[in-house]
Write a protein that holds these residues in place. Structure first.
Motif: not given
Length: 211
Positions: A159-161, A166-171
């Protein structure tokens, strides 16, 4: 020292007992789920033994994560990526819950976040990058100004999110795989607390994506 005396109230006791019995009859008090059966676990372990190792899969998923960060910086040069926590491992869902399989979770953050005007292009580019990993399903979260979330779910369980709240997140999370140090004939999963990934680089502050 004086202690306050409490009078016994039969009616209250009877009512409390009735509530507990009702909760039990409604299924609120259940036995813990034993998980996948031994036969199912053996089959799941045989399947894991035929797949790439967790370390190989970590590398592939991490590559996607870094490519997404790089395209984010290309679209919004003001982004500054940092890994707030080292990648860590957790146990697997059914039917792999009683095997030695593990999944690795990793993420990168940028604060301040990506400007809203850049987000649509980033979403499109991120989807293209996720599709380079394999066939994916796109799941949209709640969208609005500063509240964008998208999940790219691979058919192999990865999975890629991406989110911009509020902040940019790549998980990202790997599918369930066997670590290299685990023998292919071992089928039980012992750790309860997530363990730190030993093969992934430690978190470092970067300007273009990286651990």
């Amino acid at each position: 020292m004086k202690y306050q005396q409490t009078r016994f109230r039969p009616r209250f006791f009877a009512a409390a007992t009735a509530i507990m019995l009702s909760a039990t009859s409604c299924g609120l008090l259940k036995e813990p789920d034993p998980g996948t059966s031994p036969a199912g676990t053996a089959e799941a372990a045989r399947l894991l033994a035929q797949l790439p190792s967790l370390e190989e899969t970590e590398a592939a998923v991490n590559t996607v994560l870094l490519q997404m960060a790089a395209i984010g910086t290309e679209l919004s040069p003001g982004l500054s990526w940092v890994s707030k926590t080292a990648p860590y491992r957790i146990g697997c869902d059914k039917p792999f819950d009683n095997t030695n399989g593990e999944k690795t979770i990793m993420s990168m953050h940028s604060s301040p976040p990506m400007p809203d005007d850049d987000w649509p292009a980033f979403r499109v580019k991120s989807q293209e990058i996720a599709e380079s990993y394999g066939k994916i399903e796109v799941i949209y979260g709640d969208e609005g100004k500063g509240r964008d979330k998208v999940n790219f779910r691979s058919d192999d369980g990865a999975g890629f999110n991406i989110s911009n709240q509020g902040e940019t997140v790549i998980s990202a999370g790997t599918p369930c795989r066997l670590p290299e140090h685990v023998g292919k004939d071992q089928v039980t999963y012992t750790p309860i607390v997530p363990t730190t990934a030993t093969t992934a680089p430690q978190p470092t502050t970067t300007t273009g994506g990286g651990w």
